[in-house]
Scaffold this active site. Structure first.
Site, short mmCIF file in Angstrom:
data_model
loop_
_atom_site.label_atom_id
_atom_site.label_comp_id
_atom_site.label_asym_id
_atom_site.label_seq_id
_atom_site.Cartn_x
_atom_site.Cartn_y
_atom_site.Cartn_z
N THR A 1 48.47 93.08 37.97
CA THR A 1 49.35 93.05 36.81
C THR A 1 48.65 92.30 35.69
O THR A 1 48.07 91.24 35.91
CB THR A 1 50.68 92.36 37.15
N LEU B 1 51.02 85.94 37.92
CA LEU B 1 51.14 87.40 37.96
C LEU B 1 50.38 87.93 39.17
O LEU B 1 49.39 87.32 39.61
CB LEU B 1 50.56 88.03 36.69
N ASP B 2 50.81 89.09 39.69
CA ASP B 2 50.07 89.76 40.75
C ASP B 2 48.66 90.09 40.27
O ASP B 2 48.43 90.27 39.07
CB ASP B 2 50.78 91.06 41.16
N ARG B 3 47.74 90.22 41.20
CA ARG B 3 46.34 90.47 40.85
C ARG B 3 46.19 91.66 39.89
O ARG B 3 45.45 91.58 38.91
CB ARG B 3 45.53 90.74 42.13
#
Length: 293
Positions: A136, A132-134
């Site tokens: 998110t 996941l993105d940082r």
């Protein structure tokens, strides 16, 4: 670890039969040179041995050593699902999925490394299947050994993998449900940002959604990712004129929340070792809930 398979094709080589079960040549090399073993009906054989129909092949895969470059973090880890082969955990917003050269600690990979070190598992390598993105939050999916990781890459099992996300946008004229089928590629002037583009530098990207709630001039979306492009949800909805609340990279702002309002709340996959469908749910975090109160 040991895995056993029954041969179904007369005259098949051991390596061909194991390949049909997802055992790669690379893994066979590890078996050959790093302390593994291949047994046919209880007798040790090589990978080029010719099998008879019905032969039982047992392969012993050597344990995976510690990656000394990955520093373990001694922090709590919220485990949502775990068996001998897979690990599903919660990633909080603000924490990277993997380490970088400038940030060797503090990522989920460090936290998972600390967890498997404390548990003293025989395989000490971290295998991330979904990241996941940082900023998110939500569910991350990992394998506990290389064979489990390799199986989830195969179409038979990869196609059963479903991730669903909650996202919050400013309410408007977005239909109650729909599909976004628009290709995504990297922006020419950025190594981080992606955009919808229609050329050879793009890849197909498919997102479907349902609006589950409209409140406080906001809309809560339940989203299914059918492909896994970088920033896919953020790019698709920004392109339609509905950037995620808090996503200042793609047209939002931090007036209501300090990060993009995006949370992976559901994961399902067919477990190759048990042939059972695994379902994992994770409640939406408070910072997103508060937007809708």
């Amino acid at each position: 670890m040991q895995f056993a398979f029954r041969n179904e094709i007369e005259g098949s080589m051991v390596k061909s039969m194991l390949g049909r079960h997802g055992i790669s040549r690379r893994l066979l090399t590890k078996v050959k040179f790093d302390g593994g073993q291949i047994m046919v009906n209880g007798i040790e054989k090589t990978a080029i041995y010719r099998l008879e129909k019905g032969d039982l092949v047992t392969i012993t895969v050597p344990d995976e050593p510690d990656n000394e470059k990955l520093i373990p973090d001694d922090v709590p880890l919220n485990v949502l699902f775990e068996d001998d082969h897979y690990l599903v955990v919660e990633k909080p917003a603000g924490k990277a999925s993997i380490t970088g050269s400038l940030h060797p600690t503090g990522a989920m990979s460090n936290a998972v490394k600390g967890y498997i070190s404390r548990k003293n598992y025989p395989n000490q390598t971290v295998h991330i299947i979904t990241r996941l993105d940082r900023d998110t939050s939500g569910i991350m999916f990992l394998a506990k050994h290389r064979y489990a990781h390799a199986l989830m890459v195969q179409h038979k099992f990869r196609d059963t993998l479903e991730k669903r996300y909650y996202a919050i946008i400013n309410d408007g004229d977005l239909p109650d449900s729909g599909q976004i089928d628009l290709p995504i590629g990297r922006r020419d002037d950025s190594i981080i940002e992606r955009q919808v583009r229609f050329d050879e530098k793009s890849k197909n990207a498919l997102t479907s959604y349902v609006v589950t709630e409209r409140k406080n001039d906001l809309a809560l979306l339940d989203i299914i990712l059918h492909t896994g492009r970088t920033h896919q949800i953020r790019v698709h909805f920004s392109h339609l004129g509905y950037p995620l609340v808090g996503d200042d990279l793609y047209g939002g702002n931090h007036d209501l929340i300090s990060r993009q309002a995006l949370h992976c709340h559901h994961l399902q996959f067919l477990n190759p070792f048990t042939d059972e469908m695994v379902h994992v749910e994770l409640d939406m975090p408070d910072d997103m809930k508060n937007l809708l109160k």
